[in-house]
Design a protein around this motif. Sequence first.
Motif, PDB file in Angstrom:
ATOM      1  N   TYR A   1     -32.192 -49.913  63.303  1.00  0.00           N
ATOM      2  CA  TYR A   1     -32.149 -49.804  64.760  1.00  0.00           C
ATOM      3  C   TYR A   1     -32.229 -48.333  65.141  1.00  0.00           C
TER       4      TYR A   1
ATOM      5  N   SER B   1     -29.047 -49.753  71.553  1.00  0.00           N
ATOM      6  CA  SER B   1     -29.728 -49.903  70.268  1.00  0.00           C
ATOM      7  C   SER B   1     -30.945 -50.809  70.407  1.00  0.00           C
TER       8      SER B   1
ATOM      9  N   GLY C   1     -28.369 -52.243  60.991  1.00  0.00           N
ATOM     10  CA  GLY C   1     -27.740 -52.929  62.107  1.00  0.00           C
ATOM     11  C   GLY C   1     -26.235 -52.891  62.148  1.00  0.00           C
TER      12      GLY C   1
ATOM     13  N   LYS D   1     -33.998 -52.589  67.900  1.00  0.00           N
ATOM     14  CA  LYS D   1     -34.438 -52.824  66.536  1.00  0.00           C
ATOM     15  C   LYS D   1     -35.848 -52.275  66.345  1.00  0.00           C
TER      16      LYS D   1
END
Length: 297
Positions: free
Chosen positions: A273, A157, A148, A159
């Motif tokens: 990510y 981005s 991250g 996750k």
Amino acid sequence: MARENLNDLTAFVTLAREKNFTRAAAQLGVSQSALSHSLRTLETRLGIRLLTRTTRSVSLTDAGEQLLNDLGPYTDGIQDTLQSLRDLNGTPSGTIRISTSDYAINTVIWPKVRGLLREYPEINLELIDDYALTDIVSNRFDAGTRLGEQITNGMVSVKIGPDVRFAVVGAPGYFAQHPVPEHPNDLLHHTCINLRFPTHGNLYVWEFEKDGKSVNVKVEGQLVFGRIYQNLSAALEGFGLAHVPRDIAEPYIERGRLVSVLDDWCPYWDGYYLYYPSRRQPSKAFRLLLDALRFYQ
């Protein structure tokens, strides 16, 4: 613009990026001699040399660098448009290239995408093991993965994995000859197994945190590797202490083959990510991949 002019420009962009006639010709589906002819024709038309050729390599002149930088985004846009048209037939297809790491592939990506690839055989996936924090745009990756805090600005981005906790581990035989560290700074007196990042050549600095206090330690030792699983293997063989994701060390900790230390200094860090350029229009195949990888709390 005449059709052959556009073909010559596409050939130039492909060769400029691959820097290899064999690979570029294969990608374009033409012979190497036809590719060479296209480049000579383009240079003659422009009246300037774009490439410097040797028997082993291809490099860009200053004019070639400028043309690639200016033209590359447009050819990418054309490819995106064509892929969008292909998506209209309802069959997700195409190649997706992701710059990632062996750890992310093994623990996050591959377990999630196997089913997707079986369901959609026309989707091709390239997972490139890369610790270099590569510029995904200039290297023509569709996406990359990073923890991250390493996300590049200007990127979308998402996750894709749980938070990651690292562990400092060593073999019982190592601790039979060395004291157990009580504080991260004690690692300065231990033999540690280092990890080197290819991009800038620096060694990974071991990061710790406890009660809001951060401590970074630049350790030393006999071994330096470029892949985290090699660090784990060396620790198992008693070559020193390794700083690795706890989930890959846990089976060996449970069997007594590794001992974990400094646990109270090893918090959870923000997980992996998937990131990609915001200006690119994701294909149907990429959107399916993104949905498959998305991590839900």
